[in-house]
Design a protein around this motif. Structure first.
Motif, PDB file in Angstrom:
ATOM      1  N   ASN A 160      10.692  35.935  48.823  1.00 13.36           N
ATOM      2  CA  ASN A 160      10.943  37.365  49.053  1.00 13.36           C
ATOM      3  C   ASN A 160      12.434  37.570  49.296  1.00 13.36           C
ATOM      4  N   ARG A 161      13.249  37.265  48.265  1.00 10.61           N
ATOM      5  CA  ARG A 161      14.704  37.359  48.393  1.00 10.61           C
ATOM      6  C   ARG A 161      15.259  38.391  47.416  1.00 10.61           C
ATOM      7  N   LYS A 162      16.467  38.977  47.794  1.00 10.77           N
ATOM      8  CA  LYS A 162      17.133  39.956  46.934  1.00 10.77           C
ATOM      9  C   LYS A 162      18.640  39.740  47.020  1.00 10.77           C
ATOM     10  N   SER A 163      19.290  39.592  45.869  1.00 11.71           N
ATOM     11  CA  SER A 163      20.744  39.376  45.816  1.00 11.71           C
ATOM     12  C   SER A 163      21.431  40.591  45.194  1.00 11.71           C
ATOM     13  N   GLU A 164      22.579  40.965  45.797  1.00 13.64           N
ATOM     14  CA  GLU A 164      23.348  42.104  45.296  1.00 13.64           C
ATOM     15  C   GLU A 164      24.825  41.729  45.244  1.00 13.64           C
ATOM     16  N   THR A 165      25.458  41.938  44.099  1.00 10.23           N
ATOM     17  CA  THR A 165      26.867  41.587  43.906  1.00 10.23           C
ATOM     18  C   THR A 165      27.716  42.848  43.824  1.00 10.23           C
ATOM     19  N   THR A 166      28.790  42.882  44.624  1.00  5.85           N
ATOM     20  CA  THR A 166      29.718  44.013  44.590  1.00  5.85           C
ATOM     21  C   THR A 166      31.113  43.511  44.241  1.00  5.85           C
ATOM     22  N   SER A 167      31.887  44.342  43.537  1.00  8.27           N
ATOM     23  CA  SER A 167      33.249  43.984  43.134  1.00  8.27           C
ATOM     24  C   SER A 167      34.240  44.993  43.704  1.00  8.27           C
ATOM     25  N   THR A 168      35.345  44.504  44.215  1.00  6.93           N
ATOM     26  CA  THR A 168      36.411  45.369  44.727  1.00  6.93           C
ATOM     27  C   THR A 168      37.708  44.981  44.042  1.00  6.93           C
ATOM     28  N   GLN A 169      38.614  45.952  43.897  1.00  5.20           N
ATOM     29  CA  GLN A 169      39.900  45.652  43.285  1.00  5.20           C
ATOM     30  C   GLN A 169      41.039  46.071  44.212  1.00  5.20           C
ATOM     31  N   GLU A 170      42.038  45.263  44.247  1.00  4.46           N
ATOM     32  CA  GLU A 170      43.211  45.494  45.098  1.00  4.46           C
ATOM     33  C   GLU A 170      44.460  45.491  44.223  1.00  4.46           C
ATOM     34  N   GLU A 171      45.272  46.537  44.326  1.00  2.00           N
ATOM     35  CA  GLU A 171      46.475  46.591  43.502  1.00  2.00           C
ATOM     36  C   GLU A 171      47.511  45.597  44.000  1.00  2.00           C
ATOM     37  N   LEU A 172      48.129  44.909  43.075  1.00  2.00           N
ATOM     38  CA  LEU A 172      49.153  43.921  43.402  1.00  2.00           C
ATOM     39  C   LEU A 172      50.537  44.556  43.333  1.00  2.00           C
ATOM     40  N   ASP A 173      51.442  44.049  44.148  1.00  2.62           N
ATOM     41  CA  ASP A 173      52.846  44.450  44.046  1.00  2.62           C
ATOM     42  C   ASP A 173      53.487  43.684  42.892  1.00  2.62           C
TER      43      ASP A 173
END
Length: 266
Positions: A160-173
């Motif tokens: 009874n498992r559930k996996s969720e993937t989220t992506s974030t982006q960070e601007e580079l200098d």
């Protein structure tokens, strides 16, 4: 003269001196009595020096300080740019003619979160309990009975498992360049800055001068001359030549921009 009389005179002289200085700053003439008082109080200064100092201070108030991407510079009252540790009225002045930046770049980070747990159903049989009962009833038989009881137990697992993937982006200098042209000798000055989308907005809010005005006679310092039909010519002449070809429709805007960047070393 008593002590209080001296204090009263000092206060009166201070007010009088302030009025005289105000007239000098405005460029108004002094009376003979005011001039005599001024010469007595300011033996090492002239009216012209005081007026000039005041005018310079008023001019400097119109200057604006900038610190963008780690680069510090100022804008003077005429819109020219200059580089100094503080506001001043002397030194080189520049046009701002270009901003070279490849655009925003990002770092993407992915994170996976798993929720839920395994569930077990059923029980294992106990071989010890079976053997003990068998021993009481008939020695030598209990082990067989106990083993049979233990083997009859079962274990089940429900997932009874559930996996969720989220992506974030960070601007580079990243690195960008501001391009200036010295207003008198037409030298090109190229300064690197640290840049991102926020800094780019600051840069774009500055006042830029058109190439026709600033690069009309600009030449790059220490840049070797370019050979052209057997004669030496400047980078500016080359830019002008390709601009004429663009105006005549012989080359495209893309061709002109690429050649100009090549000549300017951008």
């Amino acid at each position: 003269m008593g002590f209080f009389d001296k204090i009263k005179k000092a206060g009166s002289d201070l007010m009088k001196d302030g009025d005289i200085m105000g007239k000098i700053r405005k460029g108004e003439p002094l009376t003979d009595e005011e001039l005599s008082f001024f010469n007595e109080k300011h033996p090492n200064e002239t009216q012209e020096e005081i007026k000039q100092k005041y005018d310079d201070q008023q001019t400097l108030k119109q200057h604006k300080a900038h610190k963008i991407g780690g680069l510090k510079f100022f804008t003077d009252e005429r819109g020219y740019y200059y580089f100094s540790n503080s506001k001043e009225l002397t030194g080189e002045r520049y046009y701002l003619v270009g901003f070279d930046w490849s655009g925003p770049q990002y770092k993407v980070t992915s994170t996976t979160v798993t929720t839920g747990q395994d569930k077990q159903k059923g029980k294992k049989g106990s071989t010890l309990g079976g053997a003990a009962i068998g021993s009481i009833i008939a020695p030598g038989v209990g082990t067989l009975v106990g083993a049979a009881v233990g083997a009859s137990g079962k274990k089940k697992t429900d997932i009874n498992r559930k996996s969720e993937t989220t992506s974030t982006q960070e601007e580079l200098d990243t690195t960008a360049y501001l391009i200036f042209v010295e207003k008198d000798d037409k030298r090109i000055k190229k300064d690197a800055i640290t840049c991102n989308s926020t800094i780019a907005k600051e840069v774009n809010s500055l006042t830029f001068t058109s190439e026709a005005t600033a690069l009309g006679t600009a030449e790059i310092v220490n840049e070797p001359p370019i050979e052209s039909t057997g004669n030496q010519t400047s980078v500016t002449d080359e830019i002008r030549k390709f601009k004429e070809l663009l105006d005549e429709g012989i080359i495209t805007q893309e061709d002109f921009d690429a050649k100009k960047k090549e000549l300017l070393g951008l």
